[in-house]
Design a protein around this motif. Structure first.
Motif, PDB file in Angstrom:
ATOM      1  N   VAL A  29       0.856  -1.181   0.000  1.00  0.00           N
ATOM      2  CA  VAL A  29       0.000   0.000   0.000  1.00  0.00           C
ATOM      3  C   VAL A  29       0.893   1.232   0.000  1.00  0.00           C
ATOM      4  N   GLU A  30       0.494   2.224  -0.785  1.00  0.00           N
ATOM      5  CA  GLU A  30       1.154   3.523  -0.779  1.00  0.00           C
ATOM      6  C   GLU A  30       0.191   4.513  -0.152  1.00  0.00           C
ATOM      7  N   ASP A  31       0.668   5.340   0.766  1.00  0.00           N
ATOM      8  CA  ASP A  31      -0.233   6.311   1.393  1.00  0.00           C
ATOM      9  C   ASP A  31      -0.639   7.382   0.383  1.00  0.00           C
ATOM     10  N   GLU A  32      -1.635   8.190   0.762  1.00  0.00           N
ATOM     11  CA  GLU A  32      -2.222   9.172  -0.148  1.00  0.00           C
ATOM     12  C   GLU A  32      -1.228  10.195  -0.666  1.00  0.00           C
ATOM     13  N   TYR A  36       5.047   7.085   1.899  1.00  0.00           N
ATOM     14  CA  TYR A  36       5.396   5.767   2.424  1.00  0.00           C
ATOM     15  C   TYR A  36       4.813   4.682   1.541  1.00  0.00           C
ATOM     16  N   VAL A  37       5.501   3.558   1.506  1.00  0.00           N
ATOM     17  CA  VAL A  37       4.972   2.327   0.924  1.00  0.00           C
ATOM     18  C   VAL A  37       5.143   1.271   2.005  1.00  0.00           C
ATOM     19  N   ASP A  54      10.118  -2.321  -8.086  1.00  0.00           N
ATOM     20  CA  ASP A  54       9.263  -2.792  -9.182  1.00  0.00           C
ATOM     21  C   ASP A  54       7.942  -2.031  -9.206  1.00  0.00           C
ATOM     22  N   TYR A  55       7.393  -1.751  -8.038  1.00  0.00           N
ATOM     23  CA  TYR A  55       6.163  -0.961  -7.944  1.00  0.00           C
ATOM     24  C   TYR A  55       6.378   0.416  -8.576  1.00  0.00           C
ATOM     25  N   ASP A  56       7.488   1.059  -8.221  1.00  0.00           N
ATOM     26  CA  ASP A  56       7.771   2.393  -8.749  1.00  0.00           C
ATOM     27  C   ASP A  56       7.950   2.371 -10.268  1.00  0.00           C
ATOM     28  N   THR A 109       6.166  -3.531   7.433  1.00  0.00           N
ATOM     29  CA  THR A 109       7.403  -3.190   6.754  1.00  0.00           C
ATOM     30  C   THR A 109       7.166  -1.893   5.993  1.00  0.00           C
ATOM     31  N   VAL A 110       8.090  -0.937   6.129  1.00  0.00           N
ATOM     32  CA  VAL A 110       7.880   0.410   5.601  1.00  0.00           C
ATOM     33  C   VAL A 110       9.106   0.902   4.835  1.00  0.00           C
TER      34      VAL A 110
END
Length: 113
Positions: A29-32, A36-37, A54-56, A109-110
């Motif tokens: 999850v990425e915050d608004e 943070y991810v 990979d998400y980025d 995990t952050v």
């Protein structure tokens, strides 16, 4: 100590329902504000850094190796639920220092951006 209400911890299943992306079977999850991810559980730092990179690349189009995250950028913390999954806006969490020993905490995990 804050006066915010603390709810039962999120399960991995509840967390996965709120995630928008999964890589290597890790729902993230990425915050608004994209600050943070995070992922439920304490994920291996090297694996999680690769997941975020990979998400980025996939979601943000970033492919600059100088901007890639490494294991040293990954934090293992404990979080609490400050708004439950069935709340009007869905779940919200906090991993503030004051919550690290809370009985209703869960592992998180952050990567901070």
């Amino acid at each position: 100590m804050s006066d915010e209400m603390i709810y039962e911890p999120l399960t991995a299943e509840e967390f996965a329902l709120g995630s928008g992306y999964s890589y290597r079977d890790v729902p993230i999850v990425e915050d608004e504000s994209a600050s943070y991810v995070f992922a439920h559980g304490h994920i291996d730092p090297e694996t999680y850094a690769a997941v975020v990179n990979d998400y980025d690349r996939e979601m943000g189009g970033y492919d600059d190796p100088d901007l890639a995250y490494a294991a040293k950028d990954v934090q293992h913390v404990w979080a609490v639920v400050t708004s439950p999954p069935d709340g009007p806006e869905g779940w919200y969490i906090s991993w503030a220092d004051e919550h690290q020993e809370n009985a209703d905490r869960f592992p998180l995990t952050v990567v901070s951006r």
